[in-house]
Design a protein around this motif. Structure first.
Motif, mmCIF file in Angstrom:
data_model
loop_
_atom_site.group_PDB
_atom_site.id
_atom_site.type_symbol
_atom_site.label_atom_id
_atom_site.label_comp_id
_atom_site.label_asym_id
_atom_site.label_seq_id
_atom_site.Cartn_x
_atom_site.Cartn_y
_atom_site.Cartn_z
ATOM 1 N N LYS A 113 0.847 -1.191 0.000
ATOM 2 C CA LYS A 113 0.000 0.000 0.000
ATOM 3 C C LYS A 113 0.880 1.238 0.000
ATOM 4 C CE LYS A 113 -3.824 -2.051 2.622
ATOM 5 N NZ LYS A 113 -4.643 -1.918 3.852
ATOM 6 N N ASN A 114 0.398 2.295 -0.618
ATOM 7 C CA ASN A 114 1.136 3.551 -0.558
ATOM 8 C C ASN A 114 1.207 4.046 0.872
ATOM 9 O OD1 ASN A 114 1.605 3.648 -3.281
ATOM 10 N ND2 ASN A 114 -0.201 4.889 -3.721
ATOM 11 N N GLY A 115 2.332 4.642 1.210
ATOM 12 C CA GLY A 115 2.514 5.128 2.573
ATOM 13 C C GLY A 115 1.712 6.387 2.843
ATOM 14 N N GLU A 116 1.376 6.586 4.091
ATOM 15 C CA GLU A 116 0.703 7.804 4.532
ATOM 16 C C GLU A 116 1.745 8.810 5.000
ATOM 17 O OE1 GLU A 116 -2.196 9.335 8.178
ATOM 18 O OE2 GLU A 116 -1.797 7.205 7.880
ATOM 19 N N LEU A 117 1.706 9.997 4.446
ATOM 20 C CA LEU A 117 2.630 11.053 4.830
ATOM 21 C C LEU A 117 2.316 11.508 6.247
ATOM 22 C CD1 LEU A 117 4.953 12.862 3.868
ATOM 23 C CD2 LEU A 117 3.250 14.454 2.997
ATOM 24 N N LEU A 118 3.301 11.471 7.142
ATOM 25 C CA LEU A 118 3.082 11.741 8.551
ATOM 26 C C LEU A 118 3.853 12.985 8.967
ATOM 27 C CD1 LEU A 118 1.723 10.618 11.089
ATOM 28 C CD2 LEU A 118 3.821 9.336 11.549
ATOM 29 N N GLU A 159 -0.155 10.460 19.590
ATOM 30 C CA GLU A 159 -0.030 10.212 18.156
ATOM 31 C C GLU A 159 0.723 11.345 17.471
ATOM 32 O OE1 GLU A 159 -3.881 9.442 16.557
ATOM 33 O OE2 GLU A 159 -3.980 7.434 17.444
ATOM 34 N N SER A 160 1.849 11.713 18.080
ATOM 35 C CA SER A 160 2.646 12.827 17.584
ATOM 36 C C SER A 160 4.105 12.629 17.987
ATOM 37 C CB SER A 160 2.124 14.148 18.149
ATOM 38 O OG SER A 160 2.918 15.235 17.742
ATOM 39 N N PHE A 161 5.024 13.220 17.214
ATOM 40 C CA PHE A 161 6.441 13.186 17.549
ATOM 41 C C PHE A 161 6.791 14.289 18.543
ATOM 42 C CE2 PHE A 161 6.689 10.840 13.550
ATOM 43 C CZ PHE A 161 7.604 9.859 13.866
#
Length: 324
Positions: A113-118, A159-161
């Motif tokens: 699957k194509n990756g999700e840009l994060l 859910e964050s860096f």
């Protein structure tokens, strides 16, 4: 021809017997298109290869005779890839410039699957030095990345860096590599290395800070660091580092432990090192194929990534055979 997100590349099998102690001619496997290899990851029985010349990465099961190319949108140079314990992949690099944003970081729950840009938590990671060079999933399953000179750790609850190291705000002191051994995580930088004993929440600068650290490995109760001026070793992270005489004064880009020995990748080929007595033997001379930038292994096979292709060999007592 339009490149799809998933397709197969077949290639002819090649077998070339080599004497380990003599330099011979190798031929590149066709799968990674003889491109500039940036990282090799082994997860279960599958090999993953990223390249700074591709907008995606290759994967191949060790028993298959074909490669699969996973295309990732918006990435022009894929610097690194990592695979989590559940098979999730993380890919980082650089893409088309939008304003002053250069970095790209993708995550996908399954291959194919194509990756999700994060972006969450990485909004301030911008500018000409803000490129993702390395990603690691730690033994405690924490996700840690670099963006330029800064290190970020992913907070699963938010859910964050969150930034955990900025290296005193020196924007050009970027991270080259991550390495984990036991309870310690290392980050190789332009100016030495940092280490963390709390799973990447905080970092301490090492006294070894005068050379560029491309690679790090631990073997036979010794810490080895590959630098722009050779290979160094110490008995502890805060110990006195001494140069390994036969690998002095040229870059050591990659280190990998293999069957109780250490494999070093350089501009002059690959070397097998006995970490106990520092006995060194030449394994693969790469003058015609470029610098060895990545090393890994699967089973008995050694995997080499150079700036001109991907190589695979099986080391026995007397020979090294090219397969694929």
């Amino acid at each position: 021809m339009q490149v799809k997100s998933l397709f197969f590349i077949g290639f002819s099998s090649l077998l070339l017997c080599l004497d380990v102690t003599q330099a011979q001619t190798w031929q590149s496997l066709n799968g990674p298109l003889e491109s500039n290899i940036s990282k090799i990851v082994v997860w279960e029985d599958t090999v993953y290869v990223s390249s700074v010349e591709l907008g995606g990465f290759f994967k191949k099961h060790k028993d298959d005779d074909y490669w699969i190319l996973i295309n990732i949108p918006e990435i022009e140079a894929l610097n690194t890839i990592e695979v989590g314990t559940d098979g999730t992949y993380y890919a980082g690099g650089s893409g088309p410039t939008t304003g002053d944003s250069f970095f790209r970081f993708f995550v996908s729950d399954s291959f194919g699957k194509n990756g999700e840009l994060l972006y969450e938590g990485l909004e301030d990671c911008r500018g000409p030095h803000s490129v993702i060079n390395e990603i690691v999933v730690t033994e405690k399953e924490s996700l840690i990345i670099n963006c330029g000179d800064r290190i970020f750790k992913f907070d699963n609850e938010q859910e964050s860096f969150n930034q955990s190291s900025g290296n005193s705000g020196i924007p050009t002191n970027r991270v080259f590599s991550f390495y984990e051994y036991a309870d310690t995580l290392f980050a190789g930088r332009i100016n030495g290395f940092e280490y963390s004993t709390d799973d990447g929440d905080s970092w301490t600068s090492s006294s070894f800070d005068s050379l560029e650290v491309f690679s790090i490995a631990y073997a036979d109760n010794k810490l080895f660091v590959g630098t722009n001026e050779g290979l160094y070793s110490a008995g502890a992270v805060n110990g006195t580092f001494e140069v390994v005489d036969e690998l002095f004064d040229f870059p050591v880009y990659a280190l990998h432990t293999y069957q109780d020995q250490l494999i070093a990748g350089t501009d002059s080929g690959a070397f097998i090192i006995s970490p106990g007595n520092f006995d060194i033997q030449s394994l693969f001379q790469a003058f015609d194929f470029g610098s060895i930038k990545a090393i890994n292994s699967i089973g008995d096979a050694l995997l080499f990534g150079t700036d001109s292709g991907f190589y695979e060999c099986t080391v026995t007592e007397d020979t090294c055979e090219l397969t694929g």
